[in-house]
Design a protein around this motif. Sequence first.
Motif, PDB file in Angstrom:
ATOM      1  N   THR A   1      -4.573   6.552  -3.872  1.00  0.00           N
ATOM      2  CA  THR A   1      -3.085   6.787  -4.177  1.00  0.00           C
ATOM      3  C   THR A   1      -2.112   6.417  -2.890  1.00  0.00           C
ATOM      4  O   THR A   1      -2.890   6.408  -1.819  1.00  0.00           O
ATOM      5  N   ALA A   2      -1.091   6.524  -3.107  1.00  0.00           N
ATOM      6  CA  ALA A   2      -0.003   6.665  -1.933  1.00  0.00           C
ATOM      7  C   ALA A   2      -0.575   7.887  -1.010  1.00  0.00           C
ATOM      8  O   ALA A   2      -0.242   7.756   0.269  1.00  0.00           O
ATOM      9  N   HIS A   3      -0.886   9.000  -1.553  1.00  0.00           N
ATOM     10  CA  HIS A   3      -1.435  10.046  -0.905  1.00  0.00           C
ATOM     11  C   HIS A   3      -2.514   9.744   0.078  1.00  0.00           C
ATOM     12  O   HIS A   3      -2.985  10.481   1.056  1.00  0.00           O
TER      13      HIS A   3
ATOM     14  N   ALA B   1       1.536   1.012  -0.315  1.00  0.00           N
ATOM     15  CA  ALA B   1       1.797   1.656   0.789  1.00  0.00           C
ATOM     16  C   ALA B   1       0.783   1.572   2.043  1.00  0.00           C
ATOM     17  O   ALA B   1       1.033   1.186   3.115  1.00  0.00           O
TER      18      ALA B   1
ATOM     19  N   ASP C   1       6.571  12.631 -14.030  1.00  0.00           N
ATOM     20  CA  ASP C   1       6.613  13.786 -13.089  1.00  0.00           C
ATOM     21  C   ASP C   1       4.948  13.872 -12.810  1.00  0.00           C
ATOM     22  O   ASP C   1       4.536  14.053 -11.455  1.00  0.00           O
TER      23      ASP C   1
ATOM     24  N   ARG D   1       3.852  10.958 -10.612  1.00  0.00           N
ATOM     25  CA  ARG D   1       4.214  10.912  -9.182  1.00  0.00           C
ATOM     26  C   ARG D   1       3.559  12.362  -8.550  1.00  0.00           C
ATOM     27  O   ARG D   1       3.096  11.772  -7.292  1.00  0.00           O
TER      28      ARG D   1
ATOM     29  N   TYR E   1      -0.101  10.477  -7.788  1.00  0.00           N
ATOM     30  CA  TYR E   1      -0.039   8.928  -7.241  1.00  0.00           C
ATOM     31  C   TYR E   1       0.856   9.013  -6.002  1.00  0.00           C
ATOM     32  O   TYR E   1       0.656   7.911  -5.373  1.00  0.00           O
ATOM     33  N   GLY E   2       1.935   9.691  -5.929  1.00  0.00           N
ATOM     34  CA  GLY E   2       2.972   9.502  -5.051  1.00  0.00           C
ATOM     35  C   GLY E   2       3.898   8.233  -5.465  1.00  0.00           C
ATOM     36  O   GLY E   2       3.837   8.033  -6.392  1.00  0.00           O
ATOM     37  N   ASP E   3       4.474   7.587  -4.351  1.00  0.00           N
ATOM     38  CA  ASP E   3       5.446   6.375  -4.717  1.00  0.00           C
ATOM     39  C   ASP E   3       4.384   5.262  -4.687  1.00  0.00           C
ATOM     40  O   ASP E   3       3.721   4.836  -3.840  1.00  0.00           O
TER      41      ASP E   3
ATOM     42  N   LEU F   1       4.328   1.539  -4.487  1.00  0.00           N
ATOM     43  CA  LEU F   1       5.144   0.782  -3.922  1.00  0.00           C
ATOM     44  C   LEU F   1       4.557  -0.693  -4.407  1.00  0.00           C
ATOM     45  O   LEU F   1       3.268  -0.746  -4.530  1.00  0.00           O
TER      46      LEU F   1
END
Length: 320
Positions: free
Chosen positions: A45-47, A84, A122, A125, A128-130, A132
């Motif tokens: 994920t973005a994280h 990301a 929510d 998010r 997975y974060g943002d 992109l």
Amino acid sequence: MTTNAAPKEVAPGVILVDTGYVRPGLAAAWIVKGKGSAAVIETGTAHSVPHILAGLAAHGVARGDVSHVIVTHVHLDHAAGAGALLAQLPHARLVVHPRGARHMIDPAKLLEGAAEVFGGMDALRMLYGDVLPAPAGRVIEAPEGTMIELGGRPLRILDSPGHARHHFVVHDPATRGFFTGDTFGISYREFDTAAGPFLFPTTTPVQFDPPALRASVERMLAEKPERMYLTHYGMLEGEIPKRAEALLEAVDGHVRAARAAAPGKGRNAAIQAGLAEQLVEGLARHGWKGTRDEAVAAFAVDFNLNAQGLEVWLDAQARA
Ligand SMILES: [Zn+2]
């Protein structure tokens, strides 16, 4: 804070990175090293981006030397971090199945579908974060047979429908291995016993197709692999045909559990209960000594996704 294991070389030039998704030991990304270039397979994920960058640094790969970021399919635990990650790897291009490419370039539809499965934006998010978008000019659509050259180390793309129609696997002849994404099921290391790793299917919505999955597994077996690199989670080594047989039996068990569930409001719960039964029986046969609660807790997310995917499959069968 994370308690992820440090990135580790598990086979020559193959580094396992824990993406930190949900809990340690659940979702992997892989770094594959060639001469003067490298690939990242799966992004988490973005994280997950900092974990992957730390893995590159710890194993002597400069960010500028990563030539390819490869996602086996566009489900978010595999590909949400692609945009990301690309932003941190100036020369990397994103390699994705032709059916998934547009969802990486414009994730809006992917997110909409996932919000339905995961219970709203929510929740999405947080997990997975943002997400992109990937710049279109950096995206390579990779159909069956695509070769990727990593400084003298070829990787080959094999189309592998069954878990999803936008899924491929990545063959690494140098280690006689496959990066399987979700095509060879899931196998958490805490269920290893003297009998080896325990495999369980993943039938995530919305394109589960049992005969296609069987064919994709058989295609990999035809290459006589010695190692399977699973996103969930880690490397399986040796006795691959035996593992495949156990996995395909469990897929049949999933199909039976789905067909046995009475239609109507309680169907999802009934399927999940059937899968829990299958898990507990399978683990007992496998010689695992933990409790039922521990087993069911480790697979809770999977039961939910698998049951939803089986329901979509049942409904499609009913319409056909
Ligand atoms: Zn997955």
